[in-house]
Scaffold this active site. Structure first.
Site, PDB file in Angstrom:
ATOM      1  N   CYS A 113       4.761  44.770  -9.489  1.00 37.47           N
ATOM      2  CA  CYS A 113       5.307  45.795 -10.374  1.00 37.47           C
ATOM      3  C   CYS A 113       4.125  46.456 -11.077  1.00 37.47           C
ATOM      4  O   CYS A 113       3.219  45.790 -11.554  1.00 37.47           O
ATOM      5  CB  CYS A 113       6.231  45.156 -11.395  1.00 37.47           C
ATOM      6  N   CYS A 154      12.242  45.956 -14.936  1.00 35.41           N
ATOM      7  CA  CYS A 154      12.002  47.171 -15.710  1.00 35.41           C
ATOM      8  C   CYS A 154      12.295  48.448 -14.921  1.00 35.41           C
ATOM      9  O   CYS A 154      12.252  49.540 -15.479  1.00 35.41           O
ATOM     10  CB  CYS A 154      10.551  47.211 -16.198  1.00 35.41           C
ATOM     11  N   CYS A 162       6.362  46.231 -18.469  1.00 35.68           N
ATOM     12  CA  CYS A 162       7.418  45.437 -17.850  1.00 35.68           C
ATOM     13  C   CYS A 162       7.562  44.132 -18.629  1.00 35.68           C
ATOM     14  O   CYS A 162       6.587  43.394 -18.781  1.00 35.68           O
ATOM     15  CB  CYS A 162       7.065  45.157 -16.399  1.00 35.68           C
ATOM     16  N   CYS A 192      11.158  47.421  -9.636  1.00 31.53           N
ATOM     17  CA  CYS A 192      11.139  46.129 -10.325  1.00 31.53           C
ATOM     18  C   CYS A 192      12.528  45.801 -10.884  1.00 31.53           C
ATOM     19  O   CYS A 192      13.114  46.614 -11.593  1.00 31.53           O
ATOM     20  CB  CYS A 192      10.108  46.175 -11.445  1.00 31.53           C
ATOM     21  N   ASP A 250       1.205  10.262   3.562  1.00 27.11           N
ATOM     22  CA  ASP A 250       1.847  11.153   4.519  1.00 27.11           C
ATOM     23  C   ASP A 250       0.810  12.116   5.086  1.00 27.11           C
ATOM     24  O   ASP A 250       0.734  13.278   4.718  1.00 27.11           O
ATOM     25  CB  ASP A 250       2.982  11.905   3.830  1.00 27.11           C
ATOM     26  N   TYR A 275      -7.301   1.968   5.723  1.00 22.34           N
ATOM     27  CA  TYR A 275      -6.309   0.936   5.397  1.00 22.34           C
ATOM     28  C   TYR A 275      -6.194  -0.207   6.400  1.00 22.34           C
ATOM     29  O   TYR A 275      -5.420  -1.117   6.181  1.00 22.34           O
ATOM     30  CB  TYR A 275      -4.940   1.544   5.120  1.00 22.34           C
ATOM     31  N   LYS A 315      10.517   2.864   3.486  1.00 25.24           N
ATOM     32  CA  LYS A 315      10.581   4.333   3.367  1.00 25.24           C
ATOM     33  C   LYS A 315      11.333   4.753   2.108  1.00 25.24           C
ATOM     34  O   LYS A 315      12.238   4.056   1.658  1.00 25.24           O
ATOM     35  CB  LYS A 315      11.307   4.912   4.591  1.00 25.24           C
ATOM     36  N   GLU A 354       0.832  -1.208   0.000  1.00 25.36           N
ATOM     37  CA  GLU A 354       0.000   0.000   0.000  1.00 25.36           C
ATOM     38  C   GLU A 354       0.866   1.257   0.000  1.00 25.36           C
ATOM     39  O   GLU A 354       1.947   1.259   0.593  1.00 25.36           O
ATOM     40  CB  GLU A 354      -0.867   0.022   1.276  1.00 25.36           C
ATOM     41  N   LYS A 359       2.221   4.508   1.473  1.00 24.20           N
ATOM     42  CA  LYS A 359       2.243   5.015   2.850  1.00 24.20           C
ATOM     43  C   LYS A 359       1.933   6.509   2.793  1.00 24.20           C
ATOM     44  O   LYS A 359       2.795   7.335   2.509  1.00 24.20           O
ATOM     45  CB  LYS A 359       3.591   4.769   3.509  1.00 24.20           C
TER      46      LYS A 359
END
Ligand code: IVH
Length: 700
Positions: A459, A444, A464, A441, A144, A259, A347, A140, A142
């Site tokens: 900006c 530009c 730009c 910016c 997180d 599960y 893992k 299966e 795993k």
């Protein structure tokens, strides 16, 4: 049961059944709007009869009043954790251990003393073992996320809890009820006839998680609201589950996959596979990526394949779980104090690493948004070389106090851009400075402005180069200038080859220039030029919208056009004048004024007008005008009515028609060939109408 209760029950069954088709089978059988209609009917009926609202009604997923604190729940069967294997060899060692116990009558498998395999070398004893029957495993992903337990009594969800220390967990029932893929009733209890032999108590374990897509969207919303983003989907899921206010949990894109079976009364299974299939048939979502694997070789292959596929999965995983399938074998294997002997977590390589921030660059996106990006000393993170990480915005930099020269912990999460999790302060060199985004910016030199209650700085210059492609795309889009055939790819080519630098440059293109582009036939080039040509005649509203002024959408552009009538009037509008318009608030007014303050923006607009763009003002709104007593003059040739008819129409509305234009004339209706009367009316500032406009006015 009265008829209302019956209808309520029927609606709840139907909705729960559609949830099952959608969340578990992935095969919805009705449209979203049909589902919504059922849901609304249930909501309405319940609000008329609140006495019949049940806690397991699908309407009750919106959350409940905030709690002071969570209560605790004792897990009937402890929630163990898993032993880890870091590579293929350790998975094979797990398999050897399993076989050795199952093949040996000498080992007391129920004891906590784990049988030891001292060497991985294939001794003659182990060779013999390999020759014996292979173990059937279930492999299966795993996930997180966070482990939770759900308790169903007589098929109804009664309790939900976190894993906690494995013995006691927190009571998060109210939060778990808001998770749409968690059934509030199991299917064997949903319909009138209860299935024979259905269990009285079912306790299942599974993972609460947030998909990568949902995570990106959630963080985007948070950043827009000036809230700190979550570091990863797992933290986002944890933060959402630990809300004392379940109505907040209800707004988070939480998902659930089941599960394991923890405890069951009134039923038993021979294998994990059979248990999962049954749980699924009862309405609990089971990960479709789970596989039955004959022998450790296939299970290891699954582990490697999933590591390869990791990036492309919709959810985050940090490994695979390999479980013995047979219930009898599981029982024989037993458990150590903290983990069962029948399962192991394979893992994946770490997705985090530490490295040094070499520089911080302010990168400019297609909408002008400035995103600080850390340039890193290249580092391998889970098999991928990473040399950049997003820092999101100034607030995030401040919160984590990230400086150039710092050693930082970075994380790569799925296909999300790597992020800096935290600074390792111990390693900060002397003389570092807090980082501040530039005020101009970097592309530009235009002003960067961050509105007071926004997290994102932008900006302000429409020419730009960093923003130019996005702006041109918007300008050319169907609802603004509607330049057919000018799509994303072509814009890239035009800008990259330097043929255009801003939206106004489009109007200086010709067939020759366009056909000089790679893979551009003359026919397509001339189609494009024709499309650009026809876009010259447009409405004021479309043009305003096409300019892409921040906060000015299509509707507001129409409002501004009818308010100001002329582009120049809008360009010169003062803050206060704008704020006096009903639909314009202070933020919008400010972004309009700021936009027209930029010399670059003004130049681009002037260049558009010089290249022959004609902006048709919105039709006047006649409905509010008073017509009695008004004076009309008609001139030029009229096609839909005679002078006499015109006169009669005017008199019918209480006005009168005269022959010459004076300062008393309110309207001049001018047809083709109008001459001196038209000139005079223009001089006097008299309102000039076409024949059509006159008819509209009369009709109103
Ligand atoms: S089975 C006794 N299956 O991994 C076995 N766990 O370190 C109990 N997890 O706390 C767990 N995906 O949060 C199992 N398919 C899966 C899993 C899974 C993720 C997590 C779970 C648990 C941790 C164990």
């Amino acid at each position: 049961m009265n008829t209302i209760q019956k209808r309520l029950e029927k609606l709840r069954q139907q909705i729960e059944d559609h949830n099952y088709r959608y969340y578990v089978l992935n095969e919805p059988s009705i449209s979203d709007s049909e589902y919504d209609a059922l849901f609304r009917e249930l909501q309405n009926l319940e609000s008329e009869h609140p006495e019949f609202i049940a806690p397991d009604s699908p309407t009750q997923r919106v959350g409940a009043p905030p709690l002071e604190a969570f209560g605790t729940i004792i897990h009937r069967v402890p929630m163990l954790s898993l032993e880890n294997a870091m590579n293929k060899e350790e998975l094979y060692a797990f398999d050897e251990r399993v076989r050795k116990i199952l093949n040996s009558s000498k080992v007391n498998v129920m004891s906590n003393e784990a049988p030891r395999i001292t060497s991985l070398l294939l001794t003659s004893e182990l060779k013999e073992l390999y020759a014996s029957k292979e173990i059937t495993y279930v492999a299966e992903p795993k996930l997180d996320g966070l482990a939770v337990e759900l308790v169903y009594v007589d098929g109804k969800l009664t309790n939900g809890s976190t894993r906690g220390d494995g013995i006691t967990g927190e009571d998060i029932t109210r939060n778990l009820r808001t998770v749409k893929s968690i059934p509030l009733r199991l299917r064997f209890s949903l319909f009138d006839e209860k299935e024979k032999g259905s269990p009285s108590v079912v306790e299942v374990r599974g993972e609460i998680f947030i998909e990568k897509k949902g995570f990106i969207q959630l963080n985007k919303t948070r950043l827009d609201r000036g809230e700190p983003p979550f570091a990863n989907p797992r933290n986002a899921a944890a933060g959402s589950l630990r809300q004392l206010d379940s109505s907040i949990t209800a707004q988070r894109p939480l998902k659930f996959f089941c599960y394991e079976l923890g405890y069951i009364e009134g039923k038993s299974f021979d294998s994990h596979e059979e248990a999962l299939q049954t749980l699924k048939s009862w309405g609990l979502p089971v990960n479709p990526d789970i596989q039955v694997c004959q022998g450790i070789e296939k299970a290891t292959k699954y582990y490697h394949e999933l590591e390869e596929k990791r990036e492309s999965l919709p959810y985050e995983i940090d490994g695979v779980v390999i479980k013995v399938n047979s219930e009898a074998e599981r029982n024989k294997l037993g458990a150590r104090s903290r983990s069962p002997r029948w399962a192991i977590a394979g893992k994946f390589k770490a997705q985090q690493a530490t490295t040094i921030v070499v520089d911080i660059e302010a990168s400019v996106g297609r909408t002008g948004a400035i995103t600080p990006v850390a340039h890193l000393e290249p580092v391998n993170v889970g098999g991928v070389m990473v040399s950049r990480a997003t820092l999101h915005n100034q607030d995030e930099i401040d919160r984590k106090d990230i400086r150039i020269g710092d050693t930082v912990l970075i994380q790569r999460a799925g296909d999300v851009i790597p992020e800096v999790i935290k600074v390792i302060l111990d390693k900060r060199p002397n003389g570092t400075q807090p980082y501040r985004l530039p005020s101009t910016c970097p592309i530009c030199g235009g002003d960067i402005i961050r509105p007071e209650d926004e997290a994102v700085a932008r900006c302000q210059n429409i020419s730009c180069p960093a923003q130019v492609k996005g702006r041109i795309e918007h300008f050319a889009s169907k609802r603004s200038m509607d330049i057919d055939g000018l799509g994303y790819k072509l814009i890239d080519q035009l800008v990259d080859t330097g043929l255009i630098h801003n939206v106004a440059d489009l109007y200086s293109l010709d067939v020759e220039k366009v056909s000089s582009l790679e893979r551009m036939a003359e026919k397509s080039a001339s189609n494009l030029i024709n499309a650009i040509d026809s876009s010259r005649k447009t409405t004021l509203a479309r043009f305003i919208y096409g300019l892409g002024i921040r906060n000015v959408g299509e509707h507001l552009a129409t409002v501004l056009a009818s308010e100001f009538k002329q582009l120049h009037a809008l360009m010169n509008a003062e803050l206060e004048q704008l704020q006096n318009i009903d639909e314009v608030g202070p933020i919008v007014a400010e972004s309009i004024v700021k936009f027209f303050k930029s010399d670059d923006n003004i130049n681009v607009i002037q260049q558009c007008l010089d290249s022959g763009i004609e902006l048709e003002p919105p039709p006047p709104d006649y409905s509010s005008q008073k017509l009695s007593g008004t004076t009309f003059v008609f001139t030029g040739s009229l096609s839909s009515f005679s002078r006499n008819e015109a006169k009669m129409m005017v008199e019918a509305i209480g006005g009168h028609a005269t022959n010459s234009v004076s300062k008393n004339t309110d309207y001049l209706v001018a047809g083709p060939g109008a001459g001196s009367k038209l000139t005079k009316a223009k001089e006097l500032g008299t309102t000039i109408l076409t024949e059509e406009e006159f008819l509209k006015l009369i009709e109103s």
